[in-house]
Design a protein around this motif. Sequence first.
Motif, PDB file in Angstrom:
ATOM      1  N   LYS A   1       7.358   1.332  -1.834  1.00  0.00           N
ATOM      2  CA  LYS A   1       8.767   1.717  -1.975  1.00  0.00           C
ATOM      3  C   LYS A   1       9.025   3.149  -1.513  1.00  0.00           C
TER       4      LYS A   1
ATOM      5  N   SER B   1       4.179   9.618  -1.059  1.00  0.00           N
ATOM      6  CA  SER B   1       3.952   8.730  -2.204  1.00  0.00           C
ATOM      7  C   SER B   1       4.188   9.437  -3.526  1.00  0.00           C
TER       8      SER B   1
ATOM      9  N   PHE C   1      -0.401  -2.936  -8.340  1.00  0.00           N
ATOM     10  CA  PHE C   1       0.587  -1.911  -8.693  1.00  0.00           C
ATOM     11  C   PHE C   1       1.941  -2.136  -8.024  1.00  0.00           C
TER      12      PHE C   1
ATOM     13  N   THR D   1       5.117  -2.158  -6.103  1.00  0.00           N
ATOM     14  CA  THR D   1       5.738  -1.396  -5.004  1.00  0.00           C
ATOM     15  C   THR D   1       5.574   0.117  -5.196  1.00  0.00           C
ATOM     16  N   LYS D   2       4.588   0.525  -5.984  1.00  0.00           N
ATOM     17  CA  LYS D   2       4.395   1.950  -6.286  1.00  0.00           C
ATOM     18  C   LYS D   2       4.279   2.799  -5.022  1.00  0.00           C
ATOM     19  N   TYR D   3       3.591   2.279  -3.999  1.00  0.00           N
ATOM     20  CA  TYR D   3       3.415   3.040  -2.759  1.00  0.00           C
ATOM     21  C   TYR D   3       4.351   2.550  -1.657  1.00  0.00           C
TER      22      TYR D   3
ATOM     23  N   HIS E   1       4.483  -6.000  -2.043  1.00  0.00           N
ATOM     24  CA  HIS E   1       3.732  -5.826  -3.277  1.00  0.00           C
ATOM     25  C   HIS E   1       2.265  -5.605  -2.922  1.00  0.00           C
TER      26      HIS E   1
ATOM     27  N   GLY F   1      -2.283   3.940 -10.561  1.00  0.00           N
ATOM     28  CA  GLY F   1      -0.976   3.448 -10.978  1.00  0.00           C
ATOM     29  C   GLY F   1      -0.928   1.941 -11.160  1.00  0.00           C
ATOM     30  N   GLY F   2       0.235   1.467 -11.635  1.00  0.00           N
ATOM     31  CA  GLY F   2       0.444   0.047 -11.838  1.00  0.00           C
ATOM     32  C   GLY F   2       0.233  -0.360 -13.284  1.00  0.00           C
ATOM     33  N   GLU F   3       0.378  -1.673 -13.530  1.00  0.00           N
ATOM     34  CA  GLU F   3       0.298  -2.193 -14.890  1.00  0.00           C
ATOM     35  C   GLU F   3      -0.854  -3.162 -15.104  1.00  0.00           C
TER      36      GLU F   3
ATOM     37  N   ARG G   1       2.014  11.679  -4.811  1.00  0.00           N
ATOM     38  CA  ARG G   1       0.747  11.918  -5.515  1.00  0.00           C
ATOM     39  C   ARG G   1       0.086  13.252  -5.176  1.00  0.00           C
TER      40      ARG G   1
END
Length: 438
Positions: free
Chosen positions: A294, A83, A288, A290-292, A311, A203-205, A85
């Motif tokens: 993808k 990932s 967040f 597709t942060k993880y 998602h 993470g994420g928005e 991280r």
Amino acid sequence: MRLSRYFLPTLKETPSEAQIVSHRLMLRAGLIRQEAAGIYAWLPIGLRVLKKIEQIVREEQQRAGAVEILMPTIQLADLWRESGRYDDYGEEMLRITDRHKRELLYGPTAEEVVTDIFRAYVKSYRDLPLNLFNIQWKFRDERRPRFGVMRGREFLMKDAYTFDVDEANARKAYNRMFVAYLNTFARMGLKAVPMRADTGPIGGELSHEFIILADTGESQVFCHRALVEMAAPGPDVDWDDLQAIVDERTGLYAATEEMHEPARFEAETAESDRLSARGIEVGHIFYFGTKYSKPMNAVVAGPDGKEAPVHMGSHGVGVSRLLGAIIEASHDEAGIIWPESVAPFGVAIVNLRPGDEACDAACEQAYAALSKAGLDPLLDDRDIRPGGKFADMDLIGIPWQLVIGPKGLASGELELKRRATGEKVTGSLEALLNRLSA
């Protein structure tokens, strides 16, 4: 439960290391014992409350459509490298090497593990949406653990993870969690204020944290008064039509001092609608995308047959932290005042003269009747002075105290005290038992 056969190690003096109310009262009431900095043993009374909080969290997650799993506390470092991280998380991560030189870690959170589980089994959009939740111990190596369970290193956390085919559906899942959190905290007698928050290392928005108001809270909170006065949506909410509820609450101003927005607070909100108070974070939700999925190749085939990353969102509740937060919000000089939904016992039966035949018989009668009514009584049958019994019952915060002594039995006027208000009523044993059962 009979107190003479129980383990309740209360303290008269406040330990010097306890800096805030909840830490002081948890140590004095015998809920926890510190084993190392930020690491605690949970003693019987504390464990009973912890389990009740955990069960409320579990029920509201299941009501929102989440399915419970149990993930390991020890995780593979390679998953975190996938990932991206592992090197970014910092010194809060406790890194471990086993006898075969494999790199492991004590999980501070579980996005990588749950994504690995998902990608092993779910291949089609037809298997979505999916929400998996986990109530498990976590570890973050805080540089300065303090404030007892409020900022410890080892803590019990509920973390839920949502998987959806696209952003629109993922936001619906986010809204379901948003409303589930409002209901969860309301069941514990807490007023929760949702506010936009920084996503940090998760993470994420899109992210909201849930703050409960307490005079001794760690953060200064600025919010519209209506946010505190609004009732929770309740268990019968239509889970497929949540946007209006979320819009209603997020449309009103709310921020913490750390957000550096007091000027906006004064500009947007009429003075009569402003509320400034202290608060404690007890929950945090994230979307967040597709942060993880993808980088970890967690993909599903869509209706057109093409594969795409799912998602995701993650949604945390500090289960052990909630125990401290409830105490911060509900206590007085004598001790803890538990809401009935999470109290370790429902009623304390205080025998003023153990060994007296009439007192013992009345206490046994009360104990049997209250047990039958499902009120989970604690019988204080210890051979100590009444003042010590009253002090302990106030300290540990049981909602009701039924006091049985020779004089009250002789006059037919026993005493029932409500811990939260101090209100006392008198009556016969039968009348007071009927009142409690009702």
